[in-house]
Design an enzyme around this catalytic site. Structure first.
Site, mmCIF file in Angstrom:
data_model
loop_
_atom_site.group_PDB
_atom_site.id
_atom_site.type_symbol
_atom_site.label_atom_id
_atom_site.label_comp_id
_atom_site.label_asym_id
_atom_site.label_seq_id
_atom_site.Cartn_x
_atom_site.Cartn_y
_atom_site.Cartn_z
ATOM 1 N N GLY A 126 -7.289 -2.742 -2.824
ATOM 2 C CA GLY A 126 -6.951 -1.815 -1.752
ATOM 3 C C GLY A 126 -7.693 -2.130 -0.468
ATOM 4 O O GLY A 126 -8.867 -2.471 -0.491
ATOM 5 N N THR A 127 -6.997 -2.056 0.641
ATOM 6 C CA THR A 127 -7.562 -2.192 1.986
ATOM 7 C C THR A 127 -6.673 -1.366 2.894
ATOM 8 O O THR A 127 -5.540 -1.049 2.507
ATOM 9 C CB THR A 127 -7.503 -3.654 2.460
ATOM 10 N N THR A 128 -6.975 -0.988 4.023
ATOM 11 C CA THR A 128 -8.158 -1.087 4.856
ATOM 12 C C THR A 128 -8.594 0.339 5.207
ATOM 13 O O THR A 128 -7.751 1.216 5.338
ATOM 14 C CB THR A 128 -7.788 -1.887 6.133
ATOM 15 N N ASP A 170 -4.906 2.744 5.025
ATOM 16 C CA ASP A 170 -3.506 2.360 4.843
ATOM 17 C C ASP A 170 -3.121 2.622 3.392
ATOM 18 O O ASP A 170 -3.939 3.045 2.578
ATOM 19 C CB ASP A 170 -3.296 0.898 5.230
#
Length: 277
Positions: free
Chosen positions: A53-55, A70
């Protein structure tokens, strides 16, 4: 006494009846360490490809702090999930955003939520914001062995300090190092691009709605240059997750409000995709 499926009453283990610390994680570590993320080990030389997972972006405003994430999770070059939640309420006055191996990060956040709730029940008081930040650092430090094998968790923590009546942002590294950030911070694969946007857009004294718009625009910039960061999806109506923490507590921005912010950012970029000012 507890009742088991056999119908026979069984006494609770002594571990549940003896005095201990106010840390739930310490209790589980002593009683059933294999239940903790840090209590598991991969076989030597093994590796796992798991969703990441990002950001995450965080920024202070006049009266509190905003955290946004996000919704995309990736696994290599594949989009593993389009609407993953990455920002969670840690307790009534703080939030945590996750970046890294998604499954372990979510499990760690859930354990952290119980940790803070357990402390309040045992001590009868809310832990200080600095204490909560340091408690999260110790939990990240416990995950170091898995991080060395590629299962990294690097969250961002933010909350409202009831003592100073201000918002605060804390960042971490994989070893559990805990750092107080200034006006804004970003983590994850798109953090370089988000941080550049925050440097341009953030200023001291922002109002809450201005801070929400800045957070969304920073994520928009990150998604523009980082394939692992998901931009707002107008077709599926998937917007970033945005949390606000102030003197009244932690709350999440409603979907219709987020949509209005997203529409404004997208409209402004239609003839100015690079966001030049």
């Amino acid at each position: 006494m507890t009742q088991w499926s056999t119908g026979q009453p069984r006494r609770l283990d002594d571990a549940f009846l003896s005095a201990g610390s106010s840390s739930f994680a310490e209790f589980v570590s002593a009683y059933r360490p294999e239940l903790l993320p840090s209590g598991r080990r991969l076989p030597s030389g093994a590796s796992i490809e798991a969703p990441h997972g990002t950001t995450i972006v965080s920024l202070l405003f006049d009266g509190g702090v905003v955290m946004a994430g996000d919704r995309r999770a990736t696994m290599g070059n594949v989009i593993a999930n389009r609407d993953m939640e990455k920002v969670f309420a840690a307790d009534d006055y703080s939030v945590v955003g996750i970046a890294g191996t998604a499954g372990i990060a979510i499990e760690l956040v859930r354990l952290y939520q119980v940790e803070l709730e357990h402390y309040e029940k045992i001590e009868g008081a809310i832990m200080s914001l600095e204490g909560k930040a340091n408690r999260l650092a110790s939990m990240i430090r416990g995950n170091l062995a898995l991080a060395m094998q590629g299962l990294t968790v690097v969250p961002t923590y933010a909350g409202f300090d009831l003592e100073s009546a201000t918002g605060r942002i804390y960042s971490y590294d994989v070893t559990g190092g805990c750092y107080v950030e200034g006006g804004h911070h970003s983590t994850g694969s798109g953090s370089v691009f988000a941080r550049g946007a925050l440097k341009k857009l953030w200023r001291p004294g922002l109002e809450e709605q201005q801070a929400v718009s800045v957070a969304i625009e920073a994520l928009y910039d990150a998604a523009d240059d980082d394939s692992a960061t998901g931009g707002p999806d107008l077709g599926r109506q998937i917007w970033p997750t945005v949390a606000v923490v102030d003197h009244s507590g932690a709350r999440f921005v409603a979907q219709d409000v987020l949509e209005a912010h997203v529409q404004r950012v997208v409209a402004a970029r239609r003839d100015n995709p690079g966001g030049a000012r």
